[in-house]
Design a protein around this motif. Structure first.
Motif, PDB file in Angstrom:
ATOM      1  N   PHE A   1       0.825  -1.213   0.000  1.00 46.06           N
ATOM      2  CA  PHE A   1       0.000   0.000   0.000  1.00 46.06           C
ATOM      3  C   PHE A   1       0.862   1.267   0.000  1.00 46.06           C
ATOM      4  O   PHE A   1       0.593   2.198  -0.761  1.00 46.06           O
ATOM      5  CB  PHE A   1      -0.917   0.016   1.237  1.00 46.06           C
ATOM      6  N   THR A   2       1.884   1.294   0.854  1.00 42.08           N
ATOM      7  CA  THR A   2       2.686   2.530   0.957  1.00 42.08           C
ATOM      8  C   THR A   2       3.392   2.805  -0.381  1.00 42.08           C
ATOM      9  O   THR A   2       3.419   3.940  -0.846  1.00 42.08           O
ATOM     10  CB  THR A   2       3.725   2.456   2.105  1.00 42.08           C
ATOM     11  N   GLU A   3       3.918   1.747  -0.989  1.00 43.85           N
ATOM     12  CA  GLU A   3       4.616   1.951  -2.272  1.00 43.85           C
ATOM     13  C   GLU A   3       3.628   2.295  -3.383  1.00 43.85           C
ATOM     14  O   GLU A   3       3.962   3.052  -4.294  1.00 43.85           O
ATOM     15  CB  GLU A   3       5.456   0.722  -2.645  1.00 43.85           C
ATOM     16  N   PHE A   4       2.418   1.752  -3.301  1.00 44.57           N
ATOM     17  CA  PHE A   4       1.399   2.084  -4.308  1.00 44.57           C
ATOM     18  C   PHE A   4       1.075   3.577  -4.228  1.00 44.57           C
ATOM     19  O   PHE A   4       1.048   4.278  -5.250  1.00 44.57           O
ATOM     20  CB  PHE A   4       0.140   1.242  -4.094  1.00 44.57           C
ATOM     21  N   LEU A   5       0.873   4.068  -3.005  1.00 46.23           N
ATOM     22  CA  LEU A   5       0.527   5.487  -2.855  1.00 46.23           C
ATOM     23  C   LEU A   5       1.702   6.396  -3.235  1.00 46.23           C
ATOM     24  O   LEU A   5       1.502   7.476  -3.789  1.00 46.23           O
ATOM     25  CB  LEU A   5       0.026   5.771  -1.434  1.00 46.23           C
TER      26      LEU A   5
ATOM     27  N   ASN B   1      -8.460   4.302   6.703  1.00 46.31           N
ATOM     28  CA  ASN B   1      -8.392   5.729   6.331  1.00 46.31           C
ATOM     29  C   ASN B   1      -7.158   6.062   5.502  1.00 46.31           C
ATOM     30  O   ASN B   1      -6.777   7.226   5.381  1.00 46.31           O
ATOM     31  CB  ASN B   1      -8.439   6.634   7.573  1.00 46.31           C
ATOM     32  N   GLY B   2      -6.510   5.035   4.975  1.00 46.54           N
ATOM     33  CA  GLY B   2      -5.336   5.274   4.134  1.00 46.54           C
ATOM     34  C   GLY B   2      -4.072   5.548   4.923  1.00 46.54           C
ATOM     35  O   GLY B   2      -3.046   5.921   4.365  1.00 46.54           O
ATOM     36  N   ALA B   3      -4.127   5.319   6.249  1.00 45.70           N
ATOM     37  CA  ALA B   3      -2.942   5.542   7.091  1.00 45.70           C
ATOM     38  C   ALA B   3      -2.181   4.217   7.218  1.00 45.70           C
ATOM     39  O   ALA B   3      -2.338   3.494   8.195  1.00 45.70           O
ATOM     40  CB  ALA B   3      -3.381   6.057   8.454  1.00 45.70           C
ATOM     41  N   TYR B   4      -1.385   3.905   6.193  1.00 46.94           N
ATOM     42  CA  TYR B   4      -0.686   2.614   6.166  1.00 46.94           C
ATOM     43  C   TYR B   4       0.725   2.724   6.717  1.00 46.94           C
ATOM     44  O   TYR B   4       1.387   3.735   6.524  1.00 46.94           O
ATOM     45  CB  TYR B   4      -0.593   2.110   4.713  1.00 46.94           C
ATOM     46  N   THR B   5       1.176   1.646   7.403  1.00 52.07           N
ATOM     47  CA  THR B   5       2.600   1.560   7.743  1.00 52.07           C
ATOM     48  C   THR B   5       3.147   0.354   6.992  1.00 52.07           C
ATOM     49  O   THR B   5       2.402  -0.608   6.737  1.00 52.07           O
ATOM     50  CB  THR B   5       2.834   1.352   9.259  1.00 52.07           C
ATOM     51  N   SER B   6       4.422   0.391   6.629  1.00 53.11           N
ATOM     52  CA  SER B   6       4.949  -0.661   5.752  1.00 53.11           C
ATOM     53  C   SER B   6       4.913  -2.042   6.415  1.00 53.11           C
ATOM     54  O   SER B   6       4.844  -3.058   5.728  1.00 53.11           O
ATOM     55  CB  SER B   6       6.350  -0.309   5.285  1.00 53.11           C
TER      56      SER B   6
END
Ligand code: HEM
Length: 179
Positions: free
Chosen positions: A6-10, A34-39
């Motif tokens: 997710f983090t790399e996608f964003l 809420n889109g608050a991703y951690t790797s």
């Protein structure tokens, strides 16, 4: 699905389409996180599907094409984070043939909750590899992008024929021929 996906996608969305687009697709996706991703976190795969389909609607690029574009970015992340996996092989056919038996096995040791596809080798010669991809996530174009970048990394080229065994893309045959 692991947070790094997710983090790399964003990061890719921000770089290619801009911060506004990244914010807009997060908003439209109504994400539990809420889109608050951690790797290192783990999130529901349905969140990735929502982000992809909203980006597809906005950019007019199909989800399959977006996944292939994303894979090319993700490959560089893998290369930087896990260089030893690439150094132990000096040929793309050798490398791709051990994704199932070696590489993703090691990935599971690092991330025990990773959701990985299976790649069963049907045929392998010096210049040819036939593998069947199976995954409920149907991310085979992500696999295709990683394969193309693998050949580029080893300074070679390949023709890769993609044949769906199941119409929904959960099982796909890859016929890879080194040129
Ligand atoms: C997914 C690691 C190489 C095909 C993933 C994920 C990780 C990973 C961490 C996400 C799992 C999750 O979110 O739960 C790696 C590493 C590699 C590597 C460290 C090499 C150093 C490859 C290659 C291919 C491939 C070369 C293609 C032949 C895929 C696919 C997925 C995936 C298609 C998406 C999940 C699915 O389809 O079910 N990989 N990978 N990987 N990987 Fe790999």
């Amino acid at each position: 699905m692991k947070g790094i996906v997710f983090t790399e996608f964003l990061t890719l969305v921000e770089n290619k389409f801009g911060l506004d687009v990244a914010d807009q697709i997060i908003e439209e996706s109504n994400l539990e996180s809420n889109g608050a991703y951690t790797s290192v976190g783990t999130y529901d795969f349905s969140e990735m599907l929502s982000l992809l389909s909203n980006l597809s609607a906005l950019s007019k690029i199909s989800v399959d094409d977006l996944l292939q574009i994303y894979a090319e970015h993700f490959f560089d992340v893998l290369l930087k984070s896990y260089p030893h996996f690439f150094k132990t092989h000096n040929d793309p056919i050798e490398f791709l043939s051990v994704v199932e038996s070696h590489i993703h096995v090691e990935v599971l040791k690092i991330y025990p909750d990773a959701e990985l596809p299976s790649f069963k080798v049907l045929e392998k010669t010096k210049d040819k590899l036939i593998m069947v991809y199976t995954s409920s996530r149907a991310m085979y174009t992500f696999g295709l992008g990683l394969m193309h970048k693998t050949f580029k990394h080893y300074n070679c080229k390949a023709n890769i024929l993609v044949e769906k065994i199941k119409e929904d893309g959960t099982q796909v045959k890859f016929s890879i021929n080194k040129i």
